[in-house]
Write a protein that holds these residues in place. Sequence first.
Motif, PDB file in Angstrom:
ATOM      1  N   ASN A  92      77.403 -13.131  80.505  1.00  0.00           N
ATOM      2  CA  ASN A  92      75.953 -12.944  80.536  1.00  0.00           C
ATOM      3  C   ASN A  92      75.659 -11.468  80.793  1.00  0.00           C
ATOM      4  OD1 ASN A  92      74.838 -15.673  80.190  1.00  0.00           O
ATOM      5  ND2 ASN A  92      75.929 -16.121  82.083  1.00  0.00           N
ATOM      6  N   LEU A  93      76.046 -10.685  79.811  1.00  0.00           N
ATOM      7  CA  LEU A  93      76.002  -9.230  79.937  1.00  0.00           C
ATOM      8  C   LEU A  93      74.619  -8.717  80.300  1.00  0.00           C
ATOM      9  CD1 LEU A  93      77.759  -6.708  79.587  1.00  0.00           C
ATOM     10  CD2 LEU A  93      77.193  -6.731  77.158  1.00  0.00           C
ATOM     11  N   ILE A  94      73.565  -9.423  79.862  1.00  0.00           N
ATOM     12  CA  ILE A  94      72.195  -8.967  80.093  1.00  0.00           C
ATOM     13  C   ILE A  94      71.811  -9.039  81.566  1.00  0.00           C
ATOM     14  CG2 ILE A  94      71.450  -9.576  77.777  1.00  0.00           C
ATOM     15  CD1 ILE A  94      70.287 -12.173  78.977  1.00  0.00           C
ATOM     16  N   TRP A  95      72.556  -9.821  82.367  1.00  0.00           N
ATOM     17  CA  TRP A  95      72.218  -9.971  83.783  1.00  0.00           C
ATOM     18  C   TRP A  95      72.872  -8.921  84.674  1.00  0.00           C
ATOM     19  CZ3 TRP A  95      73.331 -15.963  84.230  1.00  0.00           C
ATOM     20  CH2 TRP A  95      72.365 -16.652  83.483  1.00  0.00           C
ATOM     21  N   LEU A  96      73.902  -8.256  84.185  1.00  0.00           N
ATOM     22  CA  LEU A  96      74.730  -7.424  85.051  1.00  0.00           C
ATOM     23  C   LEU A  96      74.018  -6.173  85.546  1.00  0.00           C
ATOM     24  CD1 LEU A  96      78.229  -7.670  83.333  1.00  0.00           C
ATOM     25  CD2 LEU A  96      77.053  -9.306  84.812  1.00  0.00           C
ATOM     26  N   ASP A  97      72.961  -5.736  84.848  1.00  0.00           N
ATOM     27  CA  ASP A  97      72.203  -4.570  85.323  1.00  0.00           C
ATOM     28  C   ASP A  97      71.641  -4.812  86.720  1.00  0.00           C
ATOM     29  OD1 ASP A  97      71.435  -2.663  82.643  1.00  0.00           O
ATOM     30  OD2 ASP A  97      72.050  -4.715  82.255  1.00  0.00           O
ATOM     31  N   ALA A  98      71.302  -6.056  87.016  1.00  0.00           N
ATOM     32  CA  ALA A  98      70.739  -6.372  88.329  1.00  0.00           C
ATOM     33  C   ALA A  98      71.743  -6.060  89.428  1.00  0.00           C
ATOM     34  CB  ALA A  98      70.338  -7.848  88.383  1.00  0.00           C
ATOM     35  N   VAL A  99      73.021  -6.299  89.167  1.00  0.00           N
ATOM     36  CA  VAL A  99      74.059  -6.015  90.157  1.00  0.00           C
ATOM     37  C   VAL A  99      74.205  -4.501  90.339  1.00  0.00           C
ATOM     38  CG1 VAL A  99      76.487  -6.365  90.732  1.00  0.00           C
ATOM     39  CG2 VAL A  99      75.223  -8.157  89.554  1.00  0.00           C
ATOM     40  N   VAL A 100      74.014  -3.755  89.277  1.00  0.00           N
ATOM     41  CA  VAL A 100      74.073  -2.291  89.365  1.00  0.00           C
ATOM     42  C   VAL A 100      72.879  -1.754  90.151  1.00  0.00           C
ATOM     43  CG1 VAL A 100      74.052  -0.144  88.031  1.00  0.00           C
ATOM     44  CG2 VAL A 100      75.347  -2.120  87.194  1.00  0.00           C
ATOM     45  N   LEU A 101      71.710  -2.310  89.922  1.00  0.00           N
ATOM     46  CA  LEU A 101      70.480  -1.768  90.501  1.00  0.00           C
ATOM     47  C   LEU A 101      70.230  -2.216  91.940  1.00  0.00           C
ATOM     48  CD1 LEU A 101      68.231  -2.214  87.353  1.00  0.00           C
ATOM     49  CD2 LEU A 101      68.829  -0.037  88.407  1.00  0.00           C
ATOM     50  N   LEU A 102      70.722  -3.392  92.328  1.00  0.00           N
ATOM     51  CA  LEU A 102      70.413  -3.921  93.661  1.00  0.00           C
ATOM     52  C   LEU A 102      70.792  -2.960  94.786  1.00  0.00           C
ATOM     53  CD1 LEU A 102      69.417  -6.126  95.542  1.00  0.00           C
ATOM     54  CD2 LEU A 102      71.623  -7.303  95.247  1.00  0.00           C
ATOM     55  N   PRO A 103      71.998  -2.383  94.826  1.00  0.00           N
ATOM     56  CA  PRO A 103      72.295  -1.430  95.920  1.00  0.00           C
ATOM     57  C   PRO A 103      71.362  -0.226  95.938  1.00  0.00           C
ATOM     58  CG  PRO A 103      74.310  -2.117  94.807  1.00  0.00           C
ATOM     59  CD  PRO A 103      73.175  -2.598  93.966  1.00  0.00           C
ATOM     60  N   LEU A 104      70.939   0.242  94.758  1.00  0.00           N
ATOM     61  CA  LEU A 104      70.033   1.383  94.703  1.00  0.00           C
ATOM     62  C   LEU A 104      68.658   1.016  95.249  1.00  0.00           C
ATOM     63  CD1 LEU A 104      70.988   2.792  91.170  1.00  0.00           C
ATOM     64  CD2 LEU A 104      71.946   3.379  93.414  1.00  0.00           C
TER      65      LEU A 104
END
Length: 880
Positions: A155-167
Amino acid sequence: MINFTKRHYPLLLSFWLPFLLMAGYFAARQMFPFGHSSLLTVDLGQQYIDFFAFYRDTLLHHPSQILYSFSKAIGGDMFGVWAYYLFSPFNLLLLLTPGKWLTAGIMLVTLLKYGCAGLSFAWLLKKTQTAQGFYIPALATSYALMGWMIANQLNLIWLDAVVLLPLIILAVERLFAGASYIGYSLILAAALIINYYMSYMICLFLATYILWALARHFVDWRQTWRTFGKFVVGSLLGVATAALVLLPTLYSLSQSKGQYTVTKINWKFEYAPVKMLSKLVVGAFNFDQMPTGFPNLFVGSIVLSAFLLYFGLKTIRWRERIAALLVTAFLFLSLCFEPLDLLWHGMQFPIWYPYRFSFVVSFWLVWLAALSLKQLTRLRLPAGIVLTLLLGAGLYYVWTNLKHFNYLDQTAVRLSLLFSLIALVLLAFKAIPSPLLPFTILALVVVEMGANAILSLNQISYVSQSDYADYTADLVKAVDKVKQRANTNDFYRLEKTFMRTKNDSMEANYNSASHFSSTFESRIPNFMGELGQPAGDGFIAYANGTLFSDAFLGIKYYLARNSDWVELGARNSNSLLPPLTDKPDLSYYNQVAQTQQATIYKNPYALSLGFAASEQILKSQTNTSYPTIYQSNVLNALTGSQSYSSLFSPLLFATATYDNVKQRKAPLTQTYRKINKKKTGTITYSFTPQTNDPYYVTIGSNLNSKAVSFSVNGKAVQQYDTFRDTVMIDLAANQKNKPIKLTVTLNQNEVWLKDFQLYHFDTATFSSGIRQLQAAPWKLTKNQNIDLSGQINITKKHQVMMTTIPAAAGWHATVDQKPVKIKQALNTFIAIPLSKGNHTVSLHYWPPYLNLGLTITGATLAVDGLYAYYLYRKRKAHNN
């Protein structure tokens, strides 16, 4: 360069360790370009890759497709699709990978998201001074390769959320250090724009996180209220900044997913919460966990141990630990209590991939573990004993209940036991100031997280590179031949007797009648179901077209696997093009071209995108579960027939032969059961066509492959297997006086042959009606996705220009340059009443609420800019 590396090695390792670990695994599995396999599996292979191809085509060639496209079934709004699937900035890299290299581009994007997830968490740790040295990449790798990421890399479209959450969390933490709301507001807006769906879950998490953060940073009530105020303002303005995406998308959702919102809530636990312990074991994932499974929570033994120790550390204020305990309880309750689970998913049960929000729970585990390791000077004996008992009890429970967890085996539990023991030993030595300890912890994390990735992903199968690349190349070749025959302003739809995915049209850039997405307007599948097509929530597979449905929907060209229809049973072994349907009535179409794999047919009966029709079509058509009646009703309404003409006449089979099958007595005469359950049971129906007209047989929604199998004259019938309405199987055409034997094989002990009926298609009635409708077409002079214009000549009173463009609020019409109100026909399509004479009719599409969204976004950014300028002048005056 050396000094840069020494200074930033924790950040560099945090990026490259996840990147290289997963790159090594992909290479070992021979994923393209390292071999013959690919990353494509499940939705990545069935949905996303086609959207990525569509993304490339849109940005490079057809930018209007950002707003609307006729590649989406028979036409639909695309803004919601882009907001859900395609706004990730990582996707820009796909512009560099055309054709067969698109799978390599997907791999690169996947690896970058793994690496950036580690980097963003490392940045959070560094900027908050929560960790240093090798502890940073150890924790960052645990986060980047957590079980949720491994399970959802497809579910490649969801992975941005994991990148952005710490920021986002870093921006929240900076509020307590005196920062303004602007940084937090902008990063939250970016997340909402990139993927509003996963960001909704982040917003829910922030609502709980801020309560813990307020307790953690509490100094006095004035500071607390001031920071909370900045958080609220920043959150609201972040949402406002994203309005240009959120408002049109919310409207789009109201027409699609929003119609499936659950209104009845069951106040119950979905499973025994203790079963979650199984997901903390290494390798706790397989294919069966995708449709229905437990939350993916694996974060590694070091993180799990440190997380548990957090609540017993006296160096952390009791206020903070109690708040953390409450947040933890809420999060874990959300993972098993149905009302909270629904809340996290926007009041809709997810179709596949349950507990999608568990990435925020995993973040919480790693973040508290980081805070714990910072405060932990040494592991005291009482705490060590308690921790050992907790970990041991959890593994003992999983070991003794292994038969209930088919995604685990004894090796996985033994590995987790080994990793847990090593973690306990390393934590026990934390008091010793050795530079080797952080490195050893990092090594443990790399080995354990790598083992989890290998054990989990080894249980998943993938599409081969050739199955994707060769199929796509042949499809594009055939579609290009069709395009060479068409004029610039010629509008047509194209369908096929084969299919790789329901979004083939987006892969090869053509107008179709099939589609699959999570943001699909429900009205279109509902109509297609009435027409007799396989359809459901979010999809249409145009696999059961009749001569009438093909003509009405303007399906002017058909691609068929070579030799598919020539003689019943004379099909070749064309394995490159996966078969979708048998279509004997292609014999009524004209063969116009051919490629090595496919034959191209032109439909002489296809109607234009718009055509003159009787205003009777504006009247509500009687809903019916019988597509034969519905199609006849539509033709009669379009032609304004004074006397009703039926396209389909029911027929009786000449004979019916039963082999190991017994018919139930009335009133269950359509129900059949096997006599001997251990043997094959069949019913063979025979008839001989008395004309060359097409013959169809209807089957009810229960007659999928689990219930029955069909064959004609000994050859298996191709039928798309998921349908909720009665569909029509194309049985024979141009086969006068040739005996037909339809064999029904029972795949269950008892089967109800719901709506099973043979029909003769009246070609004369059909041809007469179609010729009438073809006589006055809408001749397009402008053919773009959002701008359509052309001439039409109305020769009779009480007529409309009927179109097969789905009616939507974004469409605006003008007749002879004067705005007119759009009518709706068949509860689905645009129709425009016209007076007698020649008219220029134009249609323009613009997503509803997009202008309002742009205005709100612009105004919000202006406010942010003015406030930032005010702060700048204030700092400058203070410094002077």
